[in-house]
Motif scaffolding. Structure first.
Motif, mmCIF file in Angstrom:
data_model
loop_
_atom_site.group_PDB
_atom_site.id
_atom_site.type_symbol
_atom_site.label_atom_id
_atom_site.label_comp_id
_atom_site.label_asym_id
_atom_site.label_seq_id
_atom_site.Cartn_x
_atom_site.Cartn_y
_atom_site.Cartn_z
ATOM 1 N N THR A 77 -45.560 113.994 -47.734
ATOM 2 C CA THR A 77 -44.148 114.093 -47.334
ATOM 3 C C THR A 77 -43.163 114.260 -48.483
ATOM 4 O OG1 THR A 77 -43.490 111.748 -47.294
ATOM 5 C CG2 THR A 77 -44.668 112.597 -45.351
ATOM 6 N N ALA A 78 -43.609 114.107 -49.720
ATOM 7 C CA ALA A 78 -42.681 114.213 -50.855
ATOM 8 C C ALA A 78 -43.475 114.417 -52.136
ATOM 9 C CB ALA A 78 -41.822 112.956 -50.963
ATOM 10 N N ALA A 79 -42.763 114.800 -53.178
ATOM 11 C CA ALA A 79 -43.381 114.867 -54.496
ATOM 12 C C ALA A 79 -43.787 113.469 -54.949
ATOM 13 C CB ALA A 79 -42.396 115.489 -55.491
ATOM 14 N N HIS A 80 -44.674 113.407 -55.935
ATOM 15 C CA HIS A 80 -45.150 112.105 -56.424
ATOM 16 C C HIS A 80 -43.993 111.203 -56.839
ATOM 17 C CE1 HIS A 80 -49.543 112.680 -56.555
ATOM 18 N NE2 HIS A 80 -49.267 113.945 -56.803
ATOM 19 N N HIS A 85 -46.369 109.429 -53.930
ATOM 20 C CA HIS A 85 -47.496 108.861 -54.668
ATOM 21 C C HIS A 85 -47.979 107.601 -53.948
ATOM 22 C CE1 HIS A 85 -50.009 108.691 -58.236
ATOM 23 N NE2 HIS A 85 -49.734 107.412 -58.391
ATOM 24 N N ARG A 86 -49.081 107.712 -53.246
ATOM 25 C CA ARG A 86 -49.585 106.618 -52.415
ATOM 26 C C ARG A 86 -50.781 105.936 -53.091
ATOM 27 N NH1 ARG A 86 -47.316 108.368 -47.430
ATOM 28 N NH2 ARG A 86 -45.395 109.409 -48.083
ATOM 29 N N ALA A 87 -51.236 104.859 -52.476
ATOM 30 C CA ALA A 87 -52.344 104.084 -53.047
ATOM 31 C C ALA A 87 -53.593 104.927 -53.310
ATOM 32 C CB ALA A 87 -52.672 102.901 -52.131
ATOM 33 N N PRO A 88 -54.009 105.837 -52.393
ATOM 34 C CA PRO A 88 -55.193 106.657 -52.687
ATOM 35 C C PRO A 88 -55.018 107.537 -53.924
ATOM 36 C CG PRO A 88 -54.715 106.711 -50.342
ATOM 37 C CD PRO A 88 -53.546 106.046 -50.997
ATOM 38 N N HIS A 89 -53.795 108.027 -54.163
ATOM 39 C CA HIS A 89 -53.558 108.828 -55.367
ATOM 40 C C HIS A 89 -53.775 107.981 -56.620
ATOM 41 C CE1 HIS A 89 -50.712 111.065 -52.508
ATOM 42 N NE2 HIS A 89 -51.717 111.887 -52.736
ATOM 43 N N PRO A 275 -52.203 115.592 -49.868
ATOM 44 C CA PRO A 275 -52.295 114.612 -48.785
ATOM 45 C C PRO A 275 -53.074 113.369 -49.221
ATOM 46 C CG PRO A 275 -52.716 116.808 -47.946
ATOM 47 C CD PRO A 275 -52.648 116.930 -49.445
ATOM 48 N N PRO A 276 -52.606 112.185 -48.903
ATOM 49 C CA PRO A 276 -53.319 110.963 -49.293
ATOM 50 C C PRO A 276 -54.754 110.939 -48.780
ATOM 51 C CG PRO A 276 -51.131 110.430 -48.464
ATOM 52 C CD PRO A 276 -51.331 111.887 -48.213
ATOM 53 N N ALA A 277 -54.995 111.511 -47.613
ATOM 54 C CA ALA A 277 -56.350 111.522 -47.069
ATOM 55 C C ALA A 277 -57.288 112.353 -47.935
ATOM 56 C CB ALA A 277 -56.342 112.056 -45.636
#
Length: 389
Positions: A77-80, A85-89, A275-277
């Motif tokens: 949904t957005a740049a890092h 920037h989510r937990a999987p990243h 995508p985090p997935a």
């Protein structure tokens, strides 16, 4: 005097390419089943995939992708820097840094964006960007966008690179090379290039898209295989969509490098995060690649089998110890004809023609995967012989 019509000009260039037998066309894949693809209603044994370790369809990756999508949704949904920037990243970046023996890693949405981002961030007008003649297009484009002076040395020739460096002794310099060359399959002389960079105060940047997962201890890539550290090669880029069977890319190096890229790599700053997935699935792929060494061992067996069988049949493979095994043909129309003949026999092996490769260097680019068997390789060799290569 009227301005040139840009679309008309492009159409003329396309017509010229078609006339020369060099026109590219998209082909859809309707289904994938192991090493097989379904194209135009036909089931073909594919020797065109970069899925070197056979991970793209692995059930653990599929499960991780689905589970993470359930938790995180589809898009980042957005740049890092803006909440993408989510937990999987974060977990994937840590795993990639640990795997490659580097302080930090930074994710990019593609290898093209990663190389362009690094070169534009590091180089300025008046700097020297020295590159192997057969480097991937994104390295060339990154140098041009940076405004630096681009010089190219004879393929895999450290002496040629040294002459180019010596010609601009006062300029800040970066030497960029593929680790494994995507169309020839050979490995760069990394030890010699690293020594050259130390001697001349240049920064070594290695694109290891086709080495990561395949070469080196635990599949950590061509730099690890060569015994080179972060100090020897400060910039490592590798993709996640080849041996790891996923998508995206990363740059790994010192904390200073990564912190600087977060500030100045425009292709990272201004691009929506993967995508985090996908990051969650890739984290599983890294674990498999590191610890299931039998996949690399199987790949090496297949490479030896193909090369031995080709030699017995008088087939001219280019020198390569990687999963990329090009069969040099020369003429583009002949290469296309051979590819079509193989397809009629049930094999998908695309012809690679200029401008992707130099003039008169058209070839069939055979790529091997842990999904293949020795019997499959033998069948391909028989089909090549029957096609009168």
């Amino acid at each position: 005097m009227s301005r040139p019509d840009l679309l008309a000009r492009m159409a003329q260039a396309q017509a010229a390419r078609a006339e020369a037998g060099l026109l590219r066309r998209l082909r859809g894949v309707a289904a994938v089943d192991g090493a097989y693809v379904v194209m135009d209603g036909r089931r073909l044994l594919s020797f065109a995939s970069n899925d070197y370790l056979g991970l793209a369809q692995h059930p653990r990756l599929r499960e991780a992708l689905v589970d993470a999508a359930q938790r995180w949704g589809v898009g980042a949904t957005a740049a890092h820097l803006l909440g993408g920037h989510r937990a999987p990243h974060k977990a994937l970046e840590q795993a990639l840094a640990d795997w490659t023996g580097r302080e930090r890693a930074l994710l990019f949405s593609s290898g093209y964006l990663a190389n362009v981002g690094v070169l534009v961030a590091l180089l300025r007008d008046g700097d020297l960007c020295l590159q192997d003649k057969l480097n991937h297009a994104c390295l060339i484009d990154g140098a041009r966008l940076s405004g630096s002076t681009l010089k190219r040395y004879v393929h895999a020739d450290a002496a040629s690179a040294q002459r180019q460096l010596a010609a601009m002794p006062e300029a800040a310099a970066l030497l960029a090379t593929d680790g494994v060359f995507s169309m020839d399959g050979d490995v760069a002389p990394l030890v010699e290039l690293a020594a050259l960079c130390r001697e001349h105060g240049a920064t070594l940047h290695v694109d290891d898209a086709h080495g990561i997962g395949v070469l080196g201890r635990d599949g950590a890539g061509s730099l690890i295989e060569a015994g080179l550290s972060q100090d020897d090669a400060p910039v490592l880029m590798a993709t996640l969509g080849k041996a790891l069977g996923s998508a995206g890319a990363f740059v790994a190096g010192s904390a200073n490098l990564i912190d600087g890229l977060v500030q100045f790599a425009r292709s990272h700053v201004y691009t929506t995060a993967m995508p985090p997935a996908v990051a969650a699935a890739t984290l599983v792929a890294v674990d498999i690649a590191r610890h299931e060494s039998w996949r690399r061992e199987r790949l090496q067996i297949l490479i030896r089998h193909l090369r031995a069988g080709a030699a017995e049949r008088g087939l001219q493979l280019l020198p390569s110890r990687s999963a990329i095994q090009p069969l040099l043909v020369g003429d583009s129309e002949v290469a296309l004809g051979l590819s079509r003949a193989l397809e009629l026999r049930g094999y998908y092996v695309p012809a690679i023609r200029p401008p992707t490769v130099p003039a008169d260097k058209a070839r069939l680019r055979i790529t091997l995967s842990a999904l293949h068997s020795e019997a499959m390789v033998e069948q391909l060799l028989d089909a090549l012989q029957a096609a009168n290569v």
